[in-house]
Design an enzyme around this catalytic site. Structure first.
Site, PDB file in Angstrom:
ATOM      1  N   THR A 136       0.980  -1.137   0.053  1.00 63.72           N
ATOM      2  CA  THR A 136      -0.075   0.061  -0.048  1.00 63.72           C
ATOM      3  C   THR A 136       0.748   1.081   0.023  1.00 63.72           C
ATOM      4  O   THR A 136       1.914   1.409   0.378  1.00 63.72           O
ATOM      5  CB  THR A 136      -0.847   0.045   1.204  1.00 63.72           C
ATOM      6  N   ASP A 137       0.292   2.293  -0.527  1.00 69.21           N
ATOM      7  CA  ASP A 137       1.116   3.512  -0.429  1.00 69.21           C
ATOM      8  C   ASP A 137       1.132   4.332   0.991  1.00 69.21           C
ATOM      9  O   ASP A 137       1.860   5.225   1.390  1.00 69.21           O
ATOM     10  CB  ASP A 137       0.255   4.611  -1.510  1.00 69.21           C
ATOM     11  N   GLU A 138       0.382   3.531   1.952  1.00 69.72           N
ATOM     12  CA  GLU A 138       0.200   3.858   3.170  1.00 69.72           C
ATOM     13  C   GLU A 138       1.574   4.050   3.993  1.00 69.72           C
ATOM     14  O   GLU A 138       1.891   4.712   5.004  1.00 69.72           O
ATOM     15  CB  GLU A 138      -0.735   3.499   3.975  1.00 69.72           C
ATOM     16  N   TYR A 178      -1.980  -0.499  10.873  1.00 76.54           N
ATOM     17  CA  TYR A 178      -2.146  -0.850   9.546  1.00 76.54           C
ATOM     18  C   TYR A 178      -0.831  -0.570   8.770  1.00 76.54           C
ATOM     19  O   TYR A 178      -0.378  -1.828   8.158  1.00 76.54           O
ATOM     20  CB  TYR A 178      -3.389  -0.522   8.921  1.00 76.54           C
ATOM     21  N   LYS A 182       2.127  -3.452   7.291  1.00 78.72           N
ATOM     22  CA  LYS A 182       2.411  -3.523   6.039  1.00 78.72           C
ATOM     23  C   LYS A 182       3.692  -3.230   5.755  1.00 78.72           C
ATOM     24  O   LYS A 182       4.354  -3.961   4.833  1.00 78.72           O
ATOM     25  CB  LYS A 182       1.360  -2.615   4.857  1.00 78.72           C
TER      26      LYS A 182
END
Length: 370
Positions: A136-138, A178, A182
């Site tokens: 993810t970009d997060e 989260y 990741k």
């Protein structure tokens, strides 16, 4: 790519089911194994149309079960992995970080180790194998945000919300349990490539939207609440910006990456569709109101009066803890190297998504009552 047996983890979930369908239909000579634990977000109803295809197999299993993962790799002679299985809802991670650490970190480690121990002892070793991890970009944290008023019709939302973008070289700076989980799983993937030579590829994608998304995420939740006449919760003042990617455009990128991506590389997959959360909510309201006005047959799915579909439903609530201001991906690398480009403008993609949910209320009720 001479590959005939691909495991797709999390294949009964939102993005995973779209990827499974694409590969089953596009590659009849491949054996596609859908590996899913079937948690609240995984639903085999998503794949009713392909469940009887001869090149498709479903296996219910937990990626944290290392012995089971070893068995699957050997039983199905797996030579390709598309790893999507993950806990992905930020709010849930804030309430229960341990579950996210277990699934996203230990589950990925379990699957990596199973791949390594299976592949490295084969006569051909890692030749022809690929372990593709979807992230993810997060993990990159947050970008700066500027506030001049922009519209969805602007040629470039980047000109409105900032001139910084996440690149493959951007340092990790996760802010939620989260994104931290990741990020950790990404590091294990890179470490297995560097230490053992496992043939890995990692991609970071922006917010996906489209059919079959579980109705706790922003767009399907807003659709559901509008139809029920409920308040539409918006964190803070709604100014947080996300880059939105139509799920079928993401599928095409996944296909290109596993077939033609360079081993050991990272690719960012973005939608060129930045928008503030509040604008997403307003556009969804406007689109549903327009459909109900022009196509009254859709009013059968309403649980409220059509006149109540308005901005009055918007309810600003306390901001999420650690809420990142802006995400924006620069996908130049995947565009240049693999020729991928997002094809679906947001205004078209959001209407297609809304219409799917209007036409599939039975699916919504089923997944919510699972």
């Amino acid at each position: 790519m001479n590959r005939r047996s691909i495991v797709i983890t999390g294949g009964a979930g939102f993005i995973g089911s779209h990827v499974v369908r694409l590969f089953v239909n596009k590659y009849p000579d491949y054996h596609i194994i859908n590996l899913d634990k079937l948690t609240y977000a995984g639903n085999l109803t998503n794949l009713k149309d392909i469940e009887n295809k001869p090149n498709y197999t479903f296996v219910k299993a937990d990626i944290c079960d290392f012995e089971m993962m070893l068995k699957i790799f050997k039983q199905y002679h797996v030579d390709g992995v598309i790893h999507l299985a993950a806990e992905s809802h930020v709010d849930r991670s804030i309430r229960d970080p341990f579950t996210f650490a277990r699934t996203n970190v230990l589950g990925t480690l379990s699957f990596l180790q199973a791949a390594r121990l299976t592949w490295e002892y084969l006569p051909e070793g890692y030749e022809g194998k690929r372990f593709y991890h979807i992230s993810t970009d997060e993990v990159y944290g947050a970008l700066g945000l500027t506030y001049p008023e922009g519209k969805l019709s602007d040629i470039s939302a980047h000109e409105v919300y900032g001139d910084e973008f996440f690149k493959e070289t951007t340092k990790y700076n996760p802010h939620s349990p989260y994104s931290a989980s990741k990020a950790s799983s990404d590091h294990f993937v890179h470490a297995f490539h560097d230490t053992y030579g496992v043939p890995t590829i990692v991609t970071h994608c922006s917010n996906n939207y489209g059919p079959y998304q579980f109705p706790e995420k922003l767009i399907p939740l807003i659709i559901k609440n509008i139809l029920e006449g409920k308040k539409l919760p918006v964190y803070g003042d709604g100014s947080n910006v996300r880059d939105w990617l139509y799920v079928k455009d993401h599928n095409k990128a996944v296909d290109m990456v596993i077939n033609n991506g360079r081993l050991g590389e990272v690719y960012n997959i973005g939608g060129f569709n930045e928008e503030k959360n509040i604008n997403i909510v307003k556009l969804t309201i406007d689109t549903i109101a327009k459909i109900m006005k022009e196509e009254p047959e859709y009013r059968r799915v309403l649980k409220t009066d059509v006149t109540k579909i308005s901005y009055d439903l918007i309810s600003y609530v306390q901001d999420r803890l650690g809420h990142d201001a802006r995400y924006a991906i620069d996908p130049e690398k995947i565009v240049t190297e693999l020729g991928w480009y997002p094809e679906t403008p947001f205004d078209k993609g959001i209407e297609q998504t809304i219409r799917w949910y209007l036409d599939n209320q039975e699916w919504v009720e089923k997944v919510l009552n699972k």
